[in-house]
Design a protein around this motif. Structure first.
Motif, PDB file in Angstrom:
ATOM      1  N   ASP B  13       0.831  -1.208   0.000  1.00  0.00           N
ATOM      2  CA  ASP B  13       0.000   0.000   0.000  1.00  0.00           C
ATOM      3  C   ASP B  13       0.869   1.262   0.000  1.00  0.00           C
ATOM      4  O   ASP B  13       0.581   2.229   0.697  1.00  0.00           O
ATOM      5  N   ASN B  14       1.959   1.213  -0.766  1.00  0.00           N
ATOM      6  CA  ASN B  14       2.877   2.350  -0.838  1.00  0.00           C
ATOM      7  C   ASN B  14       3.514   2.706   0.499  1.00  0.00           C
ATOM      8  O   ASN B  14       3.967   3.827   0.682  1.00  0.00           O
ATOM      9  N   LEU B  15       3.547   1.783   1.439  1.00  0.00           N
ATOM     10  CA  LEU B  15       4.281   2.007   2.681  1.00  0.00           C
ATOM     11  C   LEU B  15       5.474   1.057   2.698  1.00  0.00           C
ATOM     12  O   LEU B  15       5.319  -0.133   2.433  1.00  0.00           O
ATOM     13  N   LEU B  16       6.649   1.609   2.992  1.00  0.00           N
ATOM     14  CA  LEU B  16       7.848   0.773   2.995  1.00  0.00           C
ATOM     15  C   LEU B  16       7.800  -0.218   4.148  1.00  0.00           C
ATOM     16  O   LEU B  16       7.399   0.124   5.249  1.00  0.00           O
ATOM     17  N   SER B  17       8.250  -1.442   3.890  1.00  0.00           N
ATOM     18  CA  SER B  17       8.415  -2.399   4.983  1.00  0.00           C
ATOM     19  C   SER B  17       9.772  -2.149   5.619  1.00  0.00           C
ATOM     20  O   SER B  17      10.742  -1.857   4.924  1.00  0.00           O
ATOM     21  N   MET B  94      22.277  -9.817  -4.431  1.00  0.00           N
ATOM     22  CA  MET B  94      20.937  -9.236  -4.320  1.00  0.00           C
ATOM     23  C   MET B  94      20.232  -9.804  -3.091  1.00  0.00           C
ATOM     24  O   MET B  94      20.175 -11.017  -2.901  1.00  0.00           O
ATOM     25  N   LEU B  95      19.687  -8.916  -2.262  1.00  0.00           N
ATOM     26  CA  LEU B  95      19.043  -9.309  -1.006  1.00  0.00           C
ATOM     27  C   LEU B  95      17.543  -9.020  -1.023  1.00  0.00           C
ATOM     28  O   LEU B  95      17.099  -8.018  -1.586  1.00  0.00           O
ATOM     29  N   PHE B  96      16.802  -9.903  -0.386  1.00  0.00           N
ATOM     30  CA  PHE B  96      15.343  -9.768  -0.270  1.00  0.00           C
ATOM     31  C   PHE B  96      14.946 -10.022   1.183  1.00  0.00           C
ATOM     32  O   PHE B  96      15.598 -10.798   1.874  1.00  0.00           O
ATOM     33  N   GLY B  97      13.858  -9.420   1.616  1.00  0.00           N
ATOM     34  CA  GLY B  97      13.298  -9.768   2.920  1.00  0.00           C
ATOM     35  C   GLY B  97      12.701 -11.166   2.843  1.00  0.00           C
ATOM     36  O   GLY B  97      12.092 -11.524   1.839  1.00  0.00           O
ATOM     37  N   ALA B  98      12.878 -11.954   3.913  1.00  0.00           N
ATOM     38  CA  ALA B  98      12.290 -13.306   3.913  1.00  0.00           C
ATOM     39  C   ALA B  98      10.848 -13.205   4.419  1.00  0.00           C
ATOM     40  O   ALA B  98      10.486 -13.758   5.445  1.00  0.00           O
TER      41      ALA B  98
END
Lengths: 264, 336
Positions: B13-17, B94-98
């Motif tokens: 919703d356009n809010l950064l995690s 490259m990193l991603f949130g789990a």
């Protein structure tokens, strides 16, 4: 409708213990089980089958050592129609990329409308093999599924996120990965246990699927990742421990600690 | 030539995690060691306004893909967008949130790119000799740690659970570059139909964001046993979390669960009340700054990680603690 459920036989990690002297995993006496997320996926497939048992066919597929046959027998005893064991030394030592390539190769040998995998296995916890199979087969994927309703040529699923759900409609064929909370697996029935031991399990090795995949992508050699080392988790330094305080003293001790750390 | 450390920035919703910002902090360390740049990858409907925030939290560059199709997360359009970025910019790491998004997107991408992916890493370091990313993660339900390498494929990809890495303090002086990637999406990229989006946000704060957690275990005895913990939490402005046993017994909602199959937390203070401390639970909380455990079983493994362990009856200690804490805080307010 043809459903293929991919399952994995795993050690029950809840009972895995470390040897305090050698710091290695004690594997003896650890029971092998069908991975819980996979079992929930199998139950979901069997529930779909219950709506039209003559027309809907459920095949279980596993990759693993020969003893993984036990997991397939259990799945047959729950009500699956067919079982396939993918086993070959060439498949061994595979990471998720190589595993997903192997399973995708086997799936190309089969007819399917819906492929179900568990979200993740309790021994690896990666959640990668399902989406990677979907990519290799160019299928739409929905992971973290906690409800499935079959339709004519589609399924409607409830996809879980941390803060929301999506209700998604997906055309078949597709792949979903299922959560343990999706369904409570049924027990094996006595009659079906007997049947399960009479049914034949199809065993496929490399020769049976090699025209369906690139052999460079299999096993340890075909795995982009490599385990450099594994080690037991290091414990942190021992803290203070009190076993002779009154509740008043205990509460006071906690407050002192919070003050000491500037929490209050 | 593969270079730079890329971070997928998750937004809803356009809010950064928060996890995206945490990963930028880690990426900053890795990139400095490799003498490379940190690049934030921002994908969504209208998200450009966050570029500045990302730069101040450690990014040197931000690559943006915007399209109305990217409003809600769907596997294929997001995979297409990030795949395009990987092919164009060729990241080394490259990193991603789990998260439930990162753990859906990253494996699909790794398969499309043909590279390795290591899930749920708790530690990321550069090997000083080879320059390779050493990715360490728990295995066998947290019983063992494994360090994984991806030697011959790029990018080296990893997912990291929220709460594991520390974000960099915002640096107002930082500047960076912004790249807008023009991509076209069509209905063919949408292979699932979102019929409904149901938000389940409770008024309670996410436990991964809490400064203090009061966590309940089986030892609380039943749903009624939560009440004293809730009162205590209210007094010290904490959130209530729990072990898996409490969730499985339906005494508390699933989103409160700490551990291997729940959330990883690292609050300033973690109160483990009536929690025995199975490895699966410890995996989710042992990075907390201060761990205070109350349990009547002196052999409970939770005491092995606790900074302060009290062997005793939680039914007596928690109400007493609440009472004393109220007094303590009242005195403090008087002084202020």
């Amino acid at each position: 409708m043809k459903i293929v459920v991919c399952i994995k036989q795993v050690p029950d990690t809840n009972v895995v213990r470390l040897d305090p002297v050698t710091n290695t995993l004690i594997r003896e006496g650890v029971p092998s089980i069908i991975n819980p997320d996979d079992k929930a996926g199998l139950e979901a497939a069997l529930q779909i089958k219950d709506t039209n048992p003559e027309e809907i066919e459920v095949t279980v597929l596993t990759m693993g050592p020969p003893q993984a046959e036990e997991a397939l027998r259990e799945a047959l005893a729950m009500g699956a129609d067919h079982a396939i064991l993918l086993t070959d030394r060439a498949f061994g030592g595979a990471d998720t990329w190589a595993t997903s390539n192997t399973i995708a190769g086997a799936l190309r040998n089969l007819n399917y409308d819906l492929i179900i995998t568990g979200r993740q296995a309790i021994d690896g916890d990666t959640a990668q093999v399902g989406p990677q199979i979907a990519e290799h087969l160019k299928l739409p994927q929905v992971s973290y599924v906690e409800n499935v309703e079959p339709g004519e040529d589609y399924i409607r699923v409830r996809r879980q996120f941390e803060d929301r759900y999506h209700i998604l409609k997906v055309q078949l064929p597709c792949l979903i990965t299922t959560l343990t909370e999706l369904s409570e697996p049924r027990y094996m029935s006595i009659g079906k246990i007997r049947d399960a031991y009479e049914k034949e399990i199809t065993i496929w090795g490399l020769a049976d699927i090699e025209d369906k995949l690139d052999k460079a992508n299999l096993g340890l050699k075909g795995s982009p990742t490599r385990v450099k080392k594994s080690f037991p988790k290091s414990g942190k330094g021992v803290g203070e421990k009190y076993d002779d305080l009154t509740s008043d003293e205990a509460a006071q001790k906690i407050i002192e600690k919070l003050k000491e750390k500037y929490i209050i | 030539m593969y270079k730079d450390v890329f971070v997928f920035i998750e937004q809803r919703d356009n809010l950064l995690s928060k996890v995206g910002i945490e990963l930028l902090g880690k990426a900053r360390e890795l990139a400095d060691e490799r003498k490379q740049y940190v690049v934030a990858v921002l994908v969504g409907e209208k998200v450009q306004n966050y570029c500045d925030t990302l730069i101040k939290h450690g990014a040197d560059k931000v690559v943006v893909v915007e399209d109305p199709i990217l409003k809600e997360y769907m596997t294929e359009p997001y995979t297409k967008a990030v795949y395009h970025i990987i092919e164009t910019y060729k990241p080394e790491i490259m990193l991603f949130g789990a998260t439930s998004i990162g753990r859906d997107l990253a494996p699909r991408l790794a398969a499309r790119v043909h590279t390795g992916l290591t899930a749920d890493c708790t530690k990321l370091e550069i090997d000083p000799e080879t320059g390779l990313l050493m990715m360490t993660r728990p295995a066998f339900g947290g019983n063992l740690m494994a360090t994984i390498l991806c030697e011959n494929h790029r990018p080296q990809m990893a997912t990291v659970r929220p709460g594991v890495m520390e974000s960099m303090a915002k640096d107002e002086k930082r500047t960076g570059e912004i790249f807008i990637e023009e991509m076209t999406f069509s209905q063919e990229d949408v292979n699932v139909e979102i019929e409904e989006v149901i938000k389940t946000e409770s008024k309670k704060k996410d436990i991964t964001e809490a400064r203090i957690l009061v966590s309940a275990g089986r030892g609380i005895g039943g749903p009624e046993g939560l009440k004293p913990l809730e009162s205590f939490a209210q007094v010290i402005d904490a959130e209530v979390s729990s072990s898996r046993a409490v969730v499985d017994s339906d005494w508390i909602a699933k989103d409160r669960q700490v551990g291997q199959t729940g959330k990883t937390v690292r609050p300033e203070v973690y109160f483990a009340i009536g929690i025995s401390g199975a490895v699966q639970h410890l995996a989710g909380m042992e990075e907390s700054d201060l761990i205070i455990a109350v349990n009547k079983d002196e052999k409970a493994p939770i005491f092995d990680v606790a900074d302060l362990g009290i062997v005793g009856d939680l039914n007596e200690i928690v109400p007493k603690l609440t009472e004393l804490m109220e007094k303590e805080l009242a005195i403090k307010e008087d002084i202020e």
